[in-house]
Scaffold this motif. Structure first.
Motif, short mmCIF file in Angstrom:
data_model
loop_
_atom_site.label_atom_id
_atom_site.label_comp_id
_atom_site.label_asym_id
_atom_site.label_seq_id
_atom_site.Cartn_x
_atom_site.Cartn_y
_atom_site.Cartn_z
N VAL A 391 0.83 -1.20 0.00
CA VAL A 391 0.00 0.00 0.00
C VAL A 391 0.87 1.26 0.00
N VAL A 392 1.92 1.26 0.83
CA VAL A 392 2.81 2.42 0.90
C VAL A 392 3.50 2.65 -0.45
N TRP A 393 4.00 1.57 -1.04
CA TRP A 393 4.64 1.71 -2.36
C TRP A 393 3.66 2.25 -3.40
N LEU A 394 2.40 1.77 -3.36
CA LEU A 394 1.40 2.24 -4.32
C LEU A 394 1.09 3.72 -4.13
N VAL A 395 0.96 4.14 -2.87
CA VAL A 395 0.69 5.54 -2.59
C VAL A 395 1.84 6.41 -3.09
N LEU A 396 3.07 5.97 -2.85
CA LEU A 396 4.23 6.71 -3.33
C LEU A 396 4.25 6.75 -4.86
N LYS A 397 3.86 5.65 -5.49
CA LYS A 397 3.84 5.60 -6.95
C LYS A 397 2.82 6.59 -7.52
N ILE A 398 1.65 6.67 -6.88
CA ILE A 398 0.58 7.54 -7.37
C ILE A 398 0.90 9.01 -7.13
N THR A 399 1.56 9.29 -6.02
CA THR A 399 1.82 10.69 -5.64
C THR A 399 3.14 11.21 -6.19
N LEU A 400 4.24 10.70 -5.70
CA LEU A 400 5.55 11.19 -6.11
C LEU A 400 6.12 10.47 -7.33
N GLY A 401 5.63 9.24 -7.53
CA GLY A 401 6.27 8.37 -8.51
C GLY A 401 7.44 7.67 -7.84
N ILE A 402 7.68 6.43 -8.20
CA ILE A 402 8.77 5.69 -7.56
C ILE A 402 9.85 5.25 -8.55
N ARG A 403 9.57 5.41 -9.83
CA ARG A 403 10.53 4.93 -10.83
C ARG A 403 11.09 6.09 -11.64
N VAL A 404 12.39 6.04 -11.88
CA VAL A 404 13.03 7.06 -12.71
C VAL A 404 12.60 6.86 -14.16
N SER A 405 12.85 7.85 -14.99
CA SER A 405 12.51 7.74 -16.41
C SER A 405 13.38 6.68 -17.08
N LEU A 406 12.91 6.21 -18.23
CA LEU A 406 13.67 5.20 -18.97
C LEU A 406 15.03 5.76 -19.38
N GLN A 407 15.05 7.02 -19.80
CA GLN A 407 16.31 7.62 -20.20
C GLN A 407 17.31 7.65 -19.04
N GLU A 408 16.82 8.02 -17.86
CA GLU A 408 17.70 8.06 -16.70
C GLU A 408 18.17 6.67 -16.30
N GLU A 409 17.26 5.68 -16.41
CA GLU A 409 17.65 4.31 -16.06
C GLU A 409 18.74 3.81 -16.99
N ILE A 410 18.63 4.11 -18.28
CA ILE A 410 19.64 3.69 -19.25
C ILE A 410 20.96 4.42 -19.01
N GLN A 411 20.86 5.70 -18.75
CA GLN A 411 22.06 6.51 -18.52
C GLN A 411 22.73 6.17 -17.19
N GLY A 412 21.92 5.81 -16.22
CA GLY A 412 22.43 5.51 -14.89
C GLY A 412 21.91 6.50 -13.87
N LEU A 413 21.59 6.02 -12.68
CA LEU A 413 21.03 6.88 -11.65
C LEU A 413 22.07 7.80 -11.02
N ASP A 414 23.33 7.49 -11.19
CA ASP A 414 24.37 8.33 -10.59
C ASP A 414 24.28 9.76 -11.10
N ILE A 415 24.21 9.93 -12.40
CA ILE A 415 24.17 11.27 -12.97
C ILE A 415 22.78 11.86 -12.85
N GLY A 416 21.73 11.03 -13.04
CA GLY A 416 20.36 11.54 -13.01
C GLY A 416 19.90 11.95 -11.62
N GLU A 417 20.24 11.15 -10.62
CA GLU A 417 19.77 11.40 -9.25
C GLU A 417 20.76 12.22 -8.43
#
Length: 432
Positions: A391-417
């Motif tokens: 439930v907590v993960w779903l609420v976070l997904k609906i509100t803030l989002g929990i997954r980075v964009s596909l472009q950021e995932e491919i590039q790597g979270l180090d530079i994106g985040e």
């Protein structure tokens, strides 16, 4: 001067430091098992999660877990931050507030610090399972919620004089309280988050995504193995030399035999002795023995280790086939072997074998009563933690989002985040 209390306190604080040091082990294992482009992100998550856990547990989690209350939750001792200056003298435990810990003679703050590092361990288990695609802020918020409302509630049931403790469930150092709880929360996160890009093909093909640094992962596993000698023996909360010695040996024996059985199993099933399986085999043995380390014999710990090493290899393969993308094998190590280790107490426990009174397990003439209590704990803790976490993960997904964009995932979270790289020389080479 009470020298016993002094020695007990020194032992508990040293053991707490060893468990705290396990944060380094988790950071090394997780970063080593993942790709180089996500190293900063993983290291940052492992570092900040203990700070988040400290605040959450200090403010509310500790009181919910160990405060006097009812069979389901602690209702006293909340906002422990307000009571630090009035902590009781050595040997007292705020009877009527934290009575569940009155059996230990060390100061209240020593008890708090020891339990805090356990809380931090449960929270950091989630980090590796959701690695390489989760938003940094969403992970931090989930960790905070976990340390306040998820981990402490089930901890109260088992360690805080709650209903599972009264039912007779035994979990000496946390196969369920710490490891399965972290595993269930991780599974919920994996299911809501989804697999990494490119991990699973439409035709059912599984694409391996190897980690970038097995040297670091190996060193991290050694750190965790070392820290576990605070995790399990430290749960005596007293410098009881016989109990500490017994627990240290059962802990080490299970780790050793699990290491060997996982290596052999991977050799047979995969055709080569896979180092990643060997490392996770060691951790699986440590997780599995954690519940029963004080209640089982050396020979029983050997058997528990052998089984857990085999389980971790089979489950890593099995979870992959179920398309539950777990980059570090956290579900196999902490969830599955947390469950197995908890149930193993109901099979292998022997009264006073490590100096502690307990019912005998099924294999030693105790019947099924203890095993059924362990089974009840596994199912109810799993149902609560998984449901609330989902439930907590779903609420976070609906509100803030929990997954980075596909472009950021491919590039790597180090530079994106985070805006930097763990290995900047890679960029320098690309520019030449």
């Amino acid at each position: 001067m009470d020298y016993k209390v002094m020695l007990d306190t020194i032992w508990v604080i040293v053991a707490s430091m060893l468990v705290f040091f396990m944060n380094l082990g988790f950071a090394m294992v997780e970063s080593g098992f993942n790709r180089s482009k996500n190293t900063v992100n993983i290291l940052s998550k492992n570092f900040i999660v203990f700070a988040v856990s400290t605040l959450g547990y200090l403010m509310l989690g500790w009181g919910l877990m160990f405060g006097d209350g009812n069979a389901f939750v602690g209702l006293k001792g909340w906002f422990f931050l307000n009571g630090l200056d009035n902590s009781p003298a050595v040997g007292q435990s705020y009877l009527g507030v934290y009575s569940a810990l009155s059996w230990a003679s060390v100061p209240l703050l020593a008890k708090f610090f020891f339990q805090l590092v356990f809380c931090g361990t449960a929270a950091t288990i989630v980090s590796g399972a959701v690695a390489e695609r989760i938003k940094y802020l969403s992970f931090i918020l989930f960790s905070f919620i976990m340390t306040i409302f998820i981990y402490p509630i089930t901890g109260h049931w088992i360690w805080g004089a709650g209903w599972l403790q009264k039912l007779g469930m035994l979990d000496f150092a946390g196969s369920t309280v710490v490891h399965s709880v972290g595993g269930w929360a991780a599974m919920a996160g994996i299911m809501v988050l989804g697999p990494r890009f490119g991990k699973y093909g439409n035709n059912g093909k599984i694409t391996p995504i190897p980690g970038h640094n097995l040297s670091i992962a190996t060193m991290g596993t050694f750190v965790l193995w070392f820290g576990w000698f605070g995790f399990n023996p430290g749960s005596t909360m007293a410098a009881d030399f016989n109990a500490i010695s017994h627990i240290a040996v059962t802990t080490n024996t299970a780790a050793a035999t699990a290491t060997l059985s996982a290596t052999i199993a991977s050799w047979v099933i995969l055709g080569k002795p896979d180092l990643g399986m060997t490392l996770n085999g060691c951790l699986a043995g440590l997780v599995a023995i954690t519940a029963g380390c004080a209640y089982v014999s050396i020979s029983s710990s050997l058997i528990i280790g052998l089984i857990s090493g085999l389980l971790v290899v089979l489950s890593v393969i099995g979870f992959d086939r179920l398309k539950l993308d777990d980059p570090v094998g956290a579900l196999s190590v902490h969830l599955l072997n947390g469950i197995f280790g908890t149930l193993a107490v109901g099979l292998f426990a022997q009264d006073k074998i490590g100096g502690f009174s307990s019912p005998n397990g099924l294999f030693y003439g105790g019947g099924v009563k203890l095993f059924l209590a362990q089974l009840a704990g596994v199912f109810t803790v799993g149902a609560y933690v998984f449901t609330i976490s989902y439930v907590v993960w779903l609420v976070l997904k609906i509100t803030l989002g929990i997954r980075v964009s596909l472009q950021e995932e491919i590039q790597g979270l180090d530079i994106g985040e985070h805006g930097n790289y763990a290995y900047p020389e890679f960029l320098i080479r690309k520019n030449y």
